[in-house]
Design an enzyme around this catalytic site. Structure first.
Site, mmCIF file in Angstrom:
data_model
loop_
_atom_site.group_PDB
_atom_site.id
_atom_site.type_symbol
_atom_site.label_atom_id
_atom_site.label_comp_id
_atom_site.label_asym_id
_atom_site.label_seq_id
_atom_site.Cartn_x
_atom_site.Cartn_y
_atom_site.Cartn_z
ATOM 1 N N GLY A 278 20.549 76.356 46.332
ATOM 2 C CA GLY A 278 20.000 76.933 47.547
ATOM 3 C C GLY A 278 20.928 76.625 48.690
ATOM 4 N N ASN B 59 30.828 79.818 49.686
ATOM 5 C CA ASN B 59 29.845 80.565 50.504
ATOM 6 C C ASN B 59 29.901 82.076 50.312
ATOM 7 O OD1 ASN B 59 28.879 78.208 51.868
ATOM 8 N ND2 ASN B 59 30.776 78.236 53.044
ATOM 9 N N ASP C 229 17.598 85.089 32.898
ATOM 10 C CA ASP C 229 17.224 84.354 34.109
ATOM 11 C C ASP C 229 15.748 83.974 34.011
ATOM 12 O OD1 ASP C 229 16.726 83.645 37.001
ATOM 13 O OD2 ASP C 229 18.729 84.477 37.225
ATOM 14 N N SER D 55 31.606 75.046 42.729
ATOM 15 C CA SER D 55 31.396 75.278 44.155
ATOM 16 C C SER D 55 32.341 74.425 44.991
ATOM 17 C CB SER D 55 29.957 74.902 44.500
ATOM 18 O OG SER D 55 29.818 74.738 45.891
ATOM 19 N N ARG E 151 35.031 73.341 56.431
ATOM 20 C CA ARG E 151 35.412 73.766 55.074
ATOM 21 C C ARG E 151 36.019 75.156 55.174
ATOM 22 N NH1 ARG E 151 30.779 73.173 51.199
ATOM 23 N NH2 ARG E 151 31.568 71.050 51.016
ATOM 24 N N LYS F 238 21.184 80.893 52.776
ATOM 25 C CA LYS F 238 22.337 80.217 53.366
ATOM 26 C C LYS F 238 22.571 80.723 54.787
ATOM 27 C CE LYS F 238 23.921 79.332 48.921
ATOM 28 N NZ LYS F 238 24.013 80.643 48.302
ATOM 29 N N CYS G 100 31.429 72.783 47.215
ATOM 30 C CA CYS G 100 30.675 71.558 47.525
ATOM 31 C C CYS G 100 31.156 70.367 46.710
ATOM 32 C CB CYS G 100 29.182 71.766 47.270
ATOM 33 S SG CYS G 100 28.406 72.822 48.491
ATOM 34 N N TYR H 116 24.403 68.105 44.354
ATOM 35 C CA TYR H 116 24.771 69.449 43.895
ATOM 36 C C TYR H 116 26.270 69.486 43.596
ATOM 37 C CZ TYR H 116 25.798 74.474 44.434
ATOM 38 O OH TYR H 116 26.257 75.758 44.264
HETATM 39 P P1 NAD Z 1 21.074 82.195 42.832
HETATM 40 O O1 NAD Z 1 20.174 81.032 43.058
HETATM 41 O O2 NAD Z 1 20.733 83.497 43.458
HETATM 42 O O3 NAD Z 1 21.253 82.452 41.270
HETATM 43 C C1 NAD Z 1 21.109 81.448 40.309
HETATM 44 C C2 NAD Z 1 20.121 81.951 39.291
HETATM 45 O O4 NAD Z 1 19.951 80.968 38.276
HETATM 46 C C3 NAD Z 1 18.714 82.194 39.903
HETATM 47 O O5 NAD Z 1 18.346 83.554 39.737
HETATM 48 C C4 NAD Z 1 17.831 81.269 39.106
HETATM 49 O O6 NAD Z 1 16.539 81.802 38.820
HETATM 50 C C5 NAD Z 1 18.631 81.068 37.841
HETATM 51 N N1 NAD Z 1 18.203 79.863 37.150
HETATM 52 C C6 NAD Z 1 17.990 78.632 37.691
HETATM 53 N N2 NAD Z 1 17.527 77.793 36.749
HETATM 54 C C7 NAD Z 1 17.445 78.517 35.608
HETATM 55 C C8 NAD Z 1 17.022 78.203 34.296
HETATM 56 N N3 NAD Z 1 16.571 76.986 33.991
HETATM 57 N N4 NAD Z 1 17.049 79.174 33.364
HETATM 58 C C9 NAD Z 1 17.467 80.441 33.667
HETATM 59 N N5 NAD Z 1 17.895 80.788 34.888
HETATM 60 C C10 NAD Z 1 17.874 79.836 35.844
HETATM 61 O O7 NAD Z 1 22.533 81.721 43.252
HETATM 62 P P2 NAD Z 1 23.878 82.551 43.418
HETATM 63 O O8 NAD Z 1 24.219 82.532 44.832
HETATM 64 O O9 NAD Z 1 23.789 83.840 42.697
HETATM 65 O O10 NAD Z 1 24.896 81.574 42.676
HETATM 66 C C11 NAD Z 1 25.335 81.773 41.340
HETATM 67 C C12 NAD Z 1 26.199 80.591 40.924
HETATM 68 O O11 NAD Z 1 27.300 80.438 41.828
HETATM 69 C C13 NAD Z 1 25.464 79.254 40.938
HETATM 70 O O12 NAD Z 1 25.917 78.480 39.852
HETATM 71 C C14 NAD Z 1 25.895 78.619 42.225
HETATM 72 O O13 NAD Z 1 25.817 77.213 42.175
HETATM 73 C C15 NAD Z 1 27.325 79.119 42.337
HETATM 74 N N6 NAD Z 1 27.797 79.126 43.721
HETATM 75 C C16 NAD Z 1 27.270 80.007 44.612
HETATM 76 C C17 NAD Z 1 27.708 79.993 45.923
HETATM 77 C C18 NAD Z 1 27.146 80.939 46.943
HETATM 78 O O14 NAD Z 1 27.559 80.864 48.099
HETATM 79 N N7 NAD Z 1 26.243 81.838 46.596
HETATM 80 C C19 NAD Z 1 28.674 79.064 46.339
HETATM 81 C C20 NAD Z 1 29.177 78.176 45.416
HETATM 82 C C21 NAD Z 1 28.755 78.228 44.097
#
Ligand code: NAD
Length: 329
Positions: free
Chosen positions: A78, A180, A34, A120, A285, A194, A122, A151
């Site tokens: 985000g 979510n 990360d 997602s 949704r 969120k 989304c 997104y």
């Molecule tokens: P999060 O933002 O907490 O985790 C994503 C991580 O990716 C972050 O820690 C960020 O630092 C890391 N990251 C971003 N760019 C990077 C890069 N260039 N190199 C290395 N690391 C990088 O989000 P989350 O809630 O843990 O979501 C995880 C996954 O699930 C994501 O792909 C998100 O789109 C997907 N998702 C999450 C939700 C939700 O409700 N949380 C819903 C739908 C999809």
């Protein structure tokens, strides 16, 4: 015999950090990658690499062996305040697509088969989510595509990318559409949080007899899935013979106003709600769980209230400046 090895990309994020802990408990040797360490806890990873997955050299370096399981969770993401304002669109599309292009190719070059990709909800068409009481989010309703955010468009592209590697290169990628996800140790302040975390924070910070602001008219509906059930669905899917895409979400739909009321009730505080203009996303949704039940014989079942109770407790402790007492698995 050496233990199985897992790689969690985005392992410093909310879902990734929880997943690392779960895989460790299952006996895996785990590498996490990360840009940043987990914000609210120490990592449980055996090896945590701080690196930028947009850089091909970094991706090659961390995908240096044939991992048994790879979880690709890294994304520029985000809450509504980040992805629906339009201000971050170029970054969101460029950063996340670059990560996914790099990762899927490096996995292929290493002969890695089982790769999980987190898409997602989304990505579902906005036109199917205009009625808050009757949103359509069945997996096969994805086309004709019309996500309401860049997104969502990037997610749609990347889920197709992983499935194309299955088709052309014998990869066994698995694609989930998360709805979510929430729980303790998630972002709760700073603009990327969120709705559940934002509402918990607002209520925890409100004085007795005070007021909280809720974006939109509050009639928009969503469902929210607790982190533990998200991880259960994630590992089940990766180890199954079904490639997806499949929804991983709760089908307990609630309006944002009622969610705010629920948080207030859990807090035991006397707080009122004021609706103010703000980014809200689609009107309705909900996770359609027919396919996951059919393919995995499993679907999330925990009541929303249970997860909100533990999340509120954790965020309230953060607000008070205390360390969390109880952590979700
Ligand atoms: P999060 O933002 O907490 O985790 C994503 C991580 O990716 C972050 O820690 C960020 O630092 C890391 N990251 C971003 N760019 C990077 C890069 N260039 N190199 C290395 N690391 C990088 O989000 P989350 O809630 O843990 O979501 C995880 C996954 O699930 C994501 O792909 C998100 O789109 C997907 N998702 C999450 C939700 C939700 O409700 N949380 C819903 C739908 C999809």
């Amino acid at each position: 015999m050496a233990s199985k090895m897992a790689l969690v990309l985005g392992g410093g994020g909310f879902i990734g950090a929880h997943l690392v802990s779960r895989l460790k408990r299952e006996g895996f040797w785990v590498r996490a990658v990360d840009l940043k360490y987990p914000e609210y806890r120490d990592t449980d990873a055996d090896d945590f690499v701080q690196g930028d997955l947009r850089e091909q050299s970094v991706v090659k370096e961390v995908i240096d062996r044939r991992f048994d399981e790879v979880y690709q969770l890294a994304a520029d993401m985000g809450g509504a305040g980040y992805i629906f304002t339009g201000e971050n669109d170029a970054d969101i599309m460029h950063n996340s697509a670059t990560i996914n292009l790099n990762v899927v190719h490096a996995c292929h070059m290493r002969g890695i088969k089982r790769v999980f990709y987190s898409s997602s909800a989304c990505m579902y068409p906005a036109y199917n989510q205009e009625d808050p009481d009757n949103p359509k989010c069945a997996e096969d309703s994805a086309y004709p595509a019309a996500p309401d955010s860049e997104y969502g468009w990037e997610k749609l592209f990347s889920e197709r990318l992983f499935l194309a590697y299955n088709r052309n290169h014998g990869m066994e990628a698995r694609v989930a559409r998360y709805h979510n996800i929430f729980g303790p140790q998630g972002t709760w302040t700073g603009g990327k949080e969120k709705a559940p975390a934002a509402l918990c924070r607002k209520v925890a910070m409100a004085p007795q007899g005070g007021e909280i602001e809720v974006w939109g008219d509050g009639l928009q509906t969503r469902s929210f899935l607790y982190i533990d059930e998200c991880l259960e669905g994630t590992t089940r899917l990766l180890r199954s013979e079904f490639q997806g895409p499949v929804n991983i979400g709760s089908d307990e739909m609630i309006s944002i106003h009622d969610l705010a009321e629920l948080v207030i009730a859990i807090s035991g505080k006397d707080v009122s709600i004021r609706h103010v203009p703000g980014p809200t996303g689609v009107r309705g949704r909900n996770s359609d769980n027919r396919l996951i039940k059919e393919k995995l014989g499993w679907a999330p079942s925990q009541k929303l209230r249970t997860g909100i109770e533990s999340t509120y407790g954790w965020i309230e402790a953060q607000v008070r400046g205390n360390q969390p007492q109880t952590l979700a698995a």
